[in-house]
Write an enzyme that holds these catalytic residues in place. Structure first.
Site, PDB file in Angstrom:
ATOM      1  N   HIS A  60       0.530  -0.909   0.158  1.00 54.71           N
ATOM      2  CA  HIS A  60       0.419   0.381  -0.144  1.00 54.71           C
ATOM      3  C   HIS A  60       0.381   1.434  -0.008  1.00 54.71           C
ATOM      4  CE1 HIS A  60      -4.008  -2.364   1.286  1.00 54.71           C
ATOM      5  NE2 HIS A  60      -2.860  -3.319   1.647  1.00 54.71           N
ATOM      6  N   TYR A 328       3.352  -5.176   9.802  1.00 56.72           N
ATOM      7  CA  TYR A 328       3.533  -3.731   9.570  1.00 56.72           C
ATOM      8  C   TYR A 328       4.554  -2.674  10.821  1.00 56.72           C
ATOM      9  CZ  TYR A 328      -1.563  -4.314   8.058  1.00 56.72           C
ATOM     10  OH  TYR A 328      -2.177  -4.596   6.866  1.00 56.72           O
TER      11      TYR A 328
END
Ligand code: HEM
Length: 344
Positions: A60, A328
């Protein structure tokens, strides 16, 4: 074996059985059975490929940072004691993105569009959520997801995917069926403003009495936009980013935040299964995107870790959630080192 001999060793057999059971119990409690073998480092190594884009998210990577308010109706208060869902307003920082790790990928080429939000409910309470357009995952474990990424990886020489490897992967993973059906019927809309973004993984809401309710949620758009105004122009590569920036300048972009309540028939730990449409839904309020973020660093310094939850909300046991949180953090650690600490 004589009866006398059997009688003599029976206590030893019982002791051995008890010890084996205790060892098994210990390993179970330690999460040994069914534990994922793929690490956060392996995920992020894979996602960044051979040539990482320094300073960017490893997935992303291309997005638009925004700010706004969550206007809660109070309708979810009976299920959660979180202040975020009491009637009133909570500010958030958000980010629209496309799924790829390439920060210059053409916007309209990505199969996944996303909305991530960080709600700030004061010094001691935060909620972070990162949502995608598919309603389910193709697979249910980090290992299988890693195998899926590998199966879908294009050949480095030709840039093409290998249809046979993909077909073999799907044949070996029948749990992918719901995802594949969704994917076959999905037509991307013309704007970030008209997509529905789903939590996919399930969580629990906890109310003041300590009652627990399994839920999933979705940001549901209020507009239908079929065509993107930049799609056929020389600015098509940034079509989604330009479009959403213009819309936000014209006025707030709004979504309903809708929670779906599981029943005992739904497994909160399996993100490959869609819950039936008949499940009760509660509209917790509106996500109102007010403006573009003044500084993209506001988003770059944020990691939308799905395990950062307010009180009154708990993670399910879904192993994908742990893998996401760890990946993450690893992606964040790498880009933070490149951005703020001057490289290696
Ligand atoms: C095991 C499965 C998954 C892995 C390994 C993974 C990995 C990652 C990584 C490494 C990032 C970049 C994080 C950063 O640097 O801040 C990321 C971002 C993101 N992921 Fe995942 N992901 C997974 C599943 C999912 C799922 C199921 C969803 C949706 C429900 C999701 C939604 C997002 C979104 C929206 C972002 C971008 C957040 C932003 O704008 O900063 N991911 N993912």
């Amino acid at each position: 074996m004589s009866a006398a001999y059997a009688k003599r060793i029976l206590p030893l057999v019982i002791i051995a059985a008890v010890i084996a059971a205790l060892i098994a119990l210990f390993l179970y409690a330690a999460g040994f059975f069914g534990r994922s073998h793929v690490t956060a480092q392996q995920f992020v190594d894979f996602q960044e490929g051979g040539s990482p884009h320094a300073g960017f998210r490893r997935a992303h990577a291309k997005g638009v940072c925004v700010e706004g308010d969550f206007v809660a109706s109070g309708a979810l208060s009976e299920y959660t004691r979180s202040a975020i869902f009491a009637e009133g307003s909570t500010p958030f920082i958000g980010r629209f993105s496309i799924g790829t790790g390439n920060p210059s990928a053409p916007d309209l080429s990505s199969g996944v569009r996303s909305l991530a939000l960080t709600f700030d409910a004061g010094a001691n309470e935060q909620w972070r959520t990162a949502m995608n357009t598919p309603p389910v995952m193709a697979v249910a474990t980090p290992d299988a997801f890693f195998a899926q990424l590998n199966a879908l990886m294009p050949d480095p020489e030709t840039g093409e995917r290998d249809p046979q490897r993909i077909a073999e992967f799907f044949a070996a993973h029948p749990e992918t069926q719901t995802f594949r059906e969704w994917s076959a019927g999905y037509t991307p809309t013309g704007s970030y403003a008209s997509e529905q973004y789903n939590s996919i993984n399930a969580f629990y809401l906890i109310n003041r009495n300590g009652d627990r309710q399994a839920v999933r949620w979705a940001a549901v758009p209020r507009v239908q936009i079929d065509e993107n105004p930049y799609a056929d122009t020389d600015q098509a590569d940034n079509a989604l980013g330009l479009d959403i920036a213009e819309r936000i300048e014209e006025g707030p972009v709004v979504y309903d935040l809708v929670f779906t309540l599981a029943t005992d028939e739904d497994d909160p730990n399996n993100p490959t299964v869609a819950w039936p449409d008949s499940r009760e839904q509660v509209t917790a309020g509106q996500i109102v995107i007010q403006r573009l973020a003044s500084d993209d660093a506001q988003c770059n310094s944020l990691n939308f870790d799905p395990l950062v939850l307010p009180r009154g909300m708990q993670a399910s046991e879904d192993p994908i959630l742990r893998a996401r949180s760890a990946a993450y953090a690893e992606s964040y650690r790498r880009r933070a080192r490149e951005t703020w600490l001057g490289g290696e």
